[in-house]
Enzyme design. Structure first.
Site, PDB file in Angstrom:
ATOM      1  N   LYS A  80     -17.526   3.407  64.318  1.00 43.64           N
ATOM      2  CA  LYS A  80     -17.456   4.379  63.232  1.00 43.64           C
ATOM      3  C   LYS A  80     -17.913   5.741  63.736  1.00 43.64           C
ATOM      4  O   LYS A  80     -18.886   5.824  64.496  1.00 43.64           O
ATOM      5  CB  LYS A  80     -18.347   3.895  62.077  1.00 43.64           C
ATOM      6  N   SER A 155     -17.447   3.281  53.050  1.00 44.34           N
ATOM      7  CA  SER A 155     -16.949   4.364  53.854  1.00 44.34           C
ATOM      8  C   SER A 155     -16.486   3.965  55.255  1.00 44.34           C
ATOM      9  O   SER A 155     -15.850   4.772  55.931  1.00 44.34           O
ATOM     10  CB  SER A 155     -18.040   5.432  53.984  1.00 44.34           C
ATOM     11  N   SER A 179     -21.174   0.285  52.468  1.00 45.50           N
ATOM     12  CA  SER A 179     -20.052   0.785  53.272  1.00 45.50           C
ATOM     13  C   SER A 179     -19.552  -0.104  54.394  1.00 45.50           C
ATOM     14  O   SER A 179     -18.508   0.174  54.973  1.00 45.50           O
ATOM     15  CB  SER A 179     -20.402   2.144  53.862  1.00 45.50           C
TER      16      SER A 179
HETATM   17  N1  GLN Z   1     -20.050   4.127  48.361  1.00 46.38           N
HETATM   18  C1  GLN Z   1     -21.422   4.467  48.545  1.00 46.38           C
HETATM   19  C2  GLN Z   1     -21.599   5.955  48.564  1.00 46.38           C
HETATM   20  O1  GLN Z   1     -20.652   6.628  48.430  1.00 46.38           O
HETATM   21  C3  GLN Z   1     -21.940   3.819  49.784  1.00 46.38           C
HETATM   22  C4  GLN Z   1     -21.719   4.578  51.010  1.00 46.38           C
HETATM   23  C5  GLN Z   1     -22.319   3.930  52.235  1.00 46.38           C
HETATM   24  O2  GLN Z   1     -22.752   2.793  52.201  1.00 46.38           O
HETATM   25  N2  GLN Z   1     -22.353   4.705  53.282  1.00 46.38           N
HETATM   26  O3  GLN Z   1     -22.666   6.453  48.692  1.00 46.38           O
END
Ligand code: GLN
Length: 502
Positions: A80, A155, A179
């Site tokens: 990532k 994400s 994410s």
């Molecule tokens: N969807 C969550 C957010 O937007 C989690 C994001 C993550 O785990 N990086 O904050």
């Protein structure tokens, strides 16, 4: 043996075949790179690293020849793009890091490199890991390999899509509120979020420092366990890592579910949950009962506070962490009087020393403002503003402090439930993959995608998502297992039971 089959082997078998020469590592990596190019419509990668992959192959081949191959020889990896790899771009899918080259490698990734992985690219993601659909990337959305009109989840959407499309055998993601697990569920792969403090965050670009963890996405529990095993453990460069010894999760992968007490939290269901996912939970509960576990309902009474608590704390931490992107030290700098003139400054390009000519009419504040306004996308700006608001004097007590208290209660729910239960079984996401564009104008409905995942980050506990069945449109469903601190071994073993029955 063809390359695709080679990537799908268990790691131990792959290592044997590489050792005996029946499988060619260069072919494996080249095929991954070719697949990435052939499937470029998925937009799973921000940067492909063919040269780096070739060097990795040579290094691993030498180690195979000397009989010193590491435990991950033959794992083709995507990383990532918020995890640092020395000498390569690190964008966090943001314009504000345009042109930034990482001067060092993250500890977790360095351990994988030392164990023999071949890195083929940096995966696309939501900007600074904020999002649940991978539509918040400055490099464009990632598409779901099961249906290109749908999101892969976020994400870590690029990481999940790259594994699901068979481009790589494993990928690193990061998980602040879901994410790793949520895209794993939407793309039909395994996603493990370790205990907070189990894996070093050194070299992971910070979003919410008290919540962030690097996690693993892979096609099988075996691969997930082996990657986790290598990267876990204390790191002197991250003083939030725990000295708790890492048990051998690979050795216990076949322990089964016998004798385990598994709870199904009553609060993890209801209205927003798609019936097909509810059915998946019942099927898995039945399976685990059949395999000798005792499955029964349990309660996490403060669940309803998860989403507000998570979004207050993560945004507060993000507003502080992202203050460093000021156009002075990293990436993009926009001149306040000329939004088109850009100067790329990066630590490695010029050591941050070379500054544009002094312009008396422009204050440094103008430059910072202009850079941040144009460099960050709309979702990141929203979070920074939200975070600044909840931390501001007058609102601190009403929001931030209250959220910290709610977080404590959420954590205590888990402490209490794990006195009686070994594991919890829940959905990972409330729906299967939704359509691109469906939720992008409705942040609240997007935030609700995290309703089953963010509590684990608030509590710090480890969790895993594993695929179970498909919905009527053939889209994968994910179920989530949660365990007490540092019990990744149990998560992986029970996920392996589910995997075997699939
Ligand atoms: N969807 C969550 C957010 O937007 C989690 C994001 C993550 O785990 N990086 O904050």
């Amino acid at each position: 043996m063809n390359e695709k089959a080679g990537r799908e082997l268990t790691l131990s078998r792959r290592a044997e075949l590489l050792q005996s020469g029946e499988l060619d590592l260069a072919g494996l990596a080249e095929d991954g790179l070719k697949q990435a190019q052939d499937k470029s419509d998925l937009n799973a990668f921000i940067t492909l690293l063919p040269e780096r992959a070739r060097q990795d192959v040579e290094r691993v081949k030498r180690s195979l020849k000397n009989g010193q191959a590491g435990p991950l020889a033959g794992t083709v990896l995507a990383v990532k793009d918020n995890i640092a790899l020395e000498g390569e771009p690190l964008t966090c899918a943001s314009r504000i890091l345009d042109g930034y080259i990482s001067p060092y490698t993250a500890t977790a990734l360095q351990r994988l490199i030392d164990a023999g992985v071949v890195i083929i690219g940096k995966a696309n993601m939501d900007e600074f890991a904020m999002g649940s659909s991978n539509e918040n990337s400055a490099y464009g959305p990632v598409r779901n390999p099961h249906d290109p009109e749908r999101v892969p989840g976020g994400s870590s959407g690029g990481s999940a899509a790259a594994v699901a499309a068979g481009i790589v055998t494993a990928a690193l993601g990061s998980d602040t509120g879901g994410s790793v697990r949520q895209p794993a569920a939407l793309c039909g792969v395994i996603g493990l979020k370790p205990t907070y403090g189990r894996v070093s965050r050194y070299g992971l670009v910070a979003f919410g420092s008290s919540l962030d963890q690097i996690g693993v996405l892979a096609g099988s529990c075996d691969e997930t366990a082996r990657v986790f095993q290598v990267m876990a453990g204390e790191d002197p460069l991250d003083n939030t890592t725990s000295p708790t010894p890492v048990p051998d999760c690979v050795a216990t992968l076949n322990r089964g579910a016998r004798g385990l007490k598994i709870g199904i939290p009553e609060e993890y269901g209801g209205e927003g949950l798609h019936p097909v996912i509810e059915r998946a939970i019942s099927e898995v509960a039945e399976l685990l009962t059949d395999r000798g576990a005792e499955v029964k309902p349990c309660s996490l009474p403060h669940t309803e506070w998860t989403i507000p608590t998570y979004y207050i704390i993560s945004s507060a931490e993000c507003s502080s962490n992202l203050a460093r992107y000021d156009g002075v030290r990293y990436g993009l700098r926009l001149q306040a009087d000329d939004s088109v003139a850009k100067t790329f400054l990066s630590a490695t390009q010029n050591g941050g020393q070379e500054c544009p000519p002094h312009q008396s009419t422009i204050t440094p504040g103008d430059t910072v403002r202009q850079t941040r306004q144009s460099g960050f996308g709309p979702e990141v700006r929203r979070r920074i503003m939200l975070g600044t608001y909840v931390l501001s004097s007058g609102y601190y007590d009403a929001y931030y402090l209250k959220a910290q208290k709610a977080r404590r209660l959420i954590r205590e729910d888990f402490v209490n439930v794990f006195r009686e239960f070994d594991l919890l079984l829940t959905p990972t996401a409330p729906t299967t993959a939704f359509r691109l564009g469906e939720k992008i104008d409705d942040p609240l409905s997007m935030y609700l995608s995290d309703v089953f995942t963010a509590s684990a980050n608030l509590a710090g506990i480890p969790t895993i998502s594993c695929p179970w069945g498909k919905d009527d449109s053939g889209l994968p469903i994910g179920v989530q297992l949660m365990a007490d601190d540092f019990r990744e071994d149990l998560l992986l073993a029970v996920a392996a039971v589910i995997e075997a029955a699939r």
